[in-house]
Design a protein around this motif. Sequence first.
Motif, short mmCIF file in Angstrom:
data_model
loop_
_atom_site.label_atom_id
_atom_site.label_comp_id
_atom_site.label_asym_id
_atom_site.label_seq_id
_atom_site.Cartn_x
_atom_site.Cartn_y
_atom_site.Cartn_z
N PHE A 259 0.81 -1.22 0.00
CA PHE A 259 0.00 0.00 0.00
C PHE A 259 0.84 1.26 0.00
N LEU A 260 2.08 1.17 0.47
CA LEU A 260 2.97 2.33 0.43
C LEU A 260 3.40 2.66 -1.00
N ASN A 261 3.62 1.65 -1.79
CA ASN A 261 4.25 1.83 -3.10
C ASN A 261 3.27 2.00 -4.25
N GLN A 262 1.96 2.00 -3.95
CA GLN A 262 0.97 2.14 -5.02
C GLN A 262 -0.11 3.14 -4.64
N GLN A 263 -0.68 3.77 -5.65
CA GLN A 263 -1.86 4.62 -5.44
C GLN A 263 -3.09 3.73 -5.62
N ILE A 264 -3.73 3.41 -4.51
CA ILE A 264 -4.83 2.45 -4.54
C ILE A 264 -6.11 3.15 -4.09
N ASP A 265 -7.15 3.02 -4.90
CA ASP A 265 -8.43 3.64 -4.57
C ASP A 265 -9.55 2.61 -4.64
N LYS A 266 -10.77 3.09 -4.57
CA LYS A 266 -11.94 2.22 -4.54
C LYS A 266 -12.02 1.32 -5.77
N SER A 267 -11.74 1.88 -6.94
CA SER A 267 -11.86 1.09 -8.17
C SER A 267 -10.87 -0.07 -8.18
N ASN A 268 -9.69 0.14 -7.60
CA ASN A 268 -8.71 -0.94 -7.52
C ASN A 268 -9.24 -2.13 -6.73
N PHE A 269 -9.87 -1.83 -5.59
CA PHE A 269 -10.43 -2.90 -4.75
C PHE A 269 -11.56 -3.62 -5.46
N LEU A 270 -12.36 -2.87 -6.20
CA LEU A 270 -13.51 -3.48 -6.87
C LEU A 270 -13.10 -4.32 -8.07
N ASN A 271 -11.97 -3.97 -8.70
CA ASN A 271 -11.61 -4.62 -9.96
C ASN A 271 -10.48 -5.64 -9.85
N ASP A 272 -9.70 -5.59 -8.76
CA ASP A 272 -8.57 -6.51 -8.62
C ASP A 272 -8.57 -7.12 -7.23
N PRO A 273 -8.92 -8.39 -7.10
CA PRO A 273 -8.99 -9.04 -5.78
C PRO A 273 -7.66 -9.11 -5.06
N LEU A 274 -6.56 -8.90 -5.77
CA LEU A 274 -5.24 -8.97 -5.14
C LEU A 274 -5.09 -7.92 -4.04
N HIS A 275 -5.70 -6.74 -4.24
CA HIS A 275 -5.60 -5.68 -3.22
C HIS A 275 -6.28 -6.10 -1.92
N LEU A 276 -7.39 -6.80 -2.05
CA LEU A 276 -8.09 -7.28 -0.86
C LEU A 276 -7.27 -8.36 -0.17
N ASP A 277 -6.58 -9.19 -0.94
CA ASP A 277 -5.69 -10.21 -0.36
C ASP A 277 -4.65 -9.56 0.54
N TRP A 278 -4.01 -8.51 0.02
CA TRP A 278 -2.97 -7.83 0.79
C TRP A 278 -3.56 -7.12 2.01
N PHE A 279 -4.75 -6.57 1.86
CA PHE A 279 -5.38 -5.88 2.97
C PHE A 279 -5.62 -6.82 4.15
N THR A 280 -5.99 -8.07 3.87
CA THR A 280 -6.28 -9.02 4.94
C THR A 280 -5.03 -9.44 5.71
N ARG A 281 -3.86 -9.05 5.23
CA ARG A 281 -2.60 -9.36 5.93
C ARG A 281 -2.09 -8.17 6.74
N LEU A 282 -2.89 -7.12 6.79
CA LEU A 282 -2.45 -5.87 7.41
C LEU A 282 -3.14 -5.67 8.75
N ASP A 283 -2.37 -5.33 9.78
CA ASP A 283 -2.96 -5.01 11.08
C ASP A 283 -2.06 -4.01 11.80
N ASP A 284 -2.37 -3.74 13.08
CA ASP A 284 -1.63 -2.72 13.83
C ASP A 284 -0.13 -3.03 13.90
N THR A 285 0.22 -4.30 13.96
CA THR A 285 1.64 -4.65 14.14
C THR A 285 2.47 -4.24 12.93
N ASP A 286 1.88 -4.26 11.73
CA ASP A 286 2.61 -3.81 10.55
C ASP A 286 2.99 -2.34 10.68
N ILE A 287 2.05 -1.54 11.14
CA ILE A 287 2.29 -0.10 11.25
C ILE A 287 3.29 0.21 12.36
#
Length: 416
Positions: A259-287
């Motif tokens: 998510f740091l290296n890409q400009q990701i918006d709503k259309s990306n999530f709706l059109n490419d399931p890969l973004h949702l895959d990466w989102f499910t691996r993200l939590d407070d500990t990453d930050i």
Amino acid sequence: MNKNKIINDPVYGFVAIPTGLVFDLVQHPYFQRLRYIKQVSMTHLVYPGALHTRFQHAIGAMHLMSMALETLRSKGIVISEDEEEAVLSAILLHDIGHGPFSHSLEHSLIEGVSHELLSSLLMDRINQDFGGRLSLAITIFNNGYERKFLHQLVSSQLDVDRMDYLNRDSFFTGVSEGVISFDRIIKMLNVVEDEIVVEYKGLYSVEKFLIARRLMYWQVYLHKTVIGAEQLLIKILQRAKYLAGAGKLLFATPAFQWFLNQQIDKSNFLNDPLHLDWFTRLDDTDIMSAIKIWEQHEDEILSRMCQRIMKRDLYRSIMSDKPFTSSTIDSVKVRVRECLGVDEEDMHYYVFTQEIHNRAYNPSKDPIRILLKSGELVDITEASDLGNLEALSKNVSKYALCYPKEVGYIANPSAR
């Protein structure tokens, strides 16, 4: 496998997992991720006990939903086993789309993508994993089911979500103003004309619920130091995003890096399931792991802000009932420039304002209806003899001005 489990919850005691489907949902990796996302973001920097998680809240809301269904059935409301399982699943998953530190990603790394949209996308994906067994739960969640009162239990101005987070957040922060009579409210619930109503005997408990919600927002969720800390976190993420876009090397976990290296918006999530895959691996500990490393980053702005978070050397936050004048903001910027040598182009990392709103009750949206002894239904503001309930329905705005403490107090930070 034995799926008849109980969870020892610090707020309610033993909470039973009611069905095999609910057990499987709790065990799902998307739901387990909520163990590592704090319920109230940076609030622990003001109230040290506020380290509870979205996982705990979802379990608690499910427990209150079970109580509500039991109450309604005892009053002759027919609720099938399929409807029960569906509405329990819906409330269990209502926060599944929250990212690290609640709304911070929505204002920094992901553009225009709400947690509500992400929750909906993740529920659809889990439904595929479960062979369509969540279809009714999703229909109820989206308010598409014919029996509207089931959706109201999940999402309304008197839903079990709000009952749990007020009770739970009060418990873990130690702020007693948030304590509500959730059990009394639930016992007074009923259904009339396919709507959730509260029997007259529960009027005072609902009044207290609304007052508690107003007080918890000012004292906890919108506390000036909490606001300053959350805005500082957002500024850190924005700076990191800017540096990554400029080609600077930044430590980050793979999910965070995505998510740091890409400009990701709503259309990306709706059109490419890969973004949702990466989102499910993200939590407070990453930050937090990144912020700990970025304390030593060569970029002075990023390094300073990360050090402030880790040392709790937060910005000073000043609250006002009116917008701050441009002259007041300019005077703060002059002091920051003189004290810290900040360039104008970078000033937005050091001096910023925010407008915040608090409305405990909106009578025009899913009104809370009181069932009088005569059988008449009236809005709670009409049934109540408390004049201040009218005030609770008004949208109150306040304004925050944040800046580094070392520049000192600003004389007469007047607002127009």
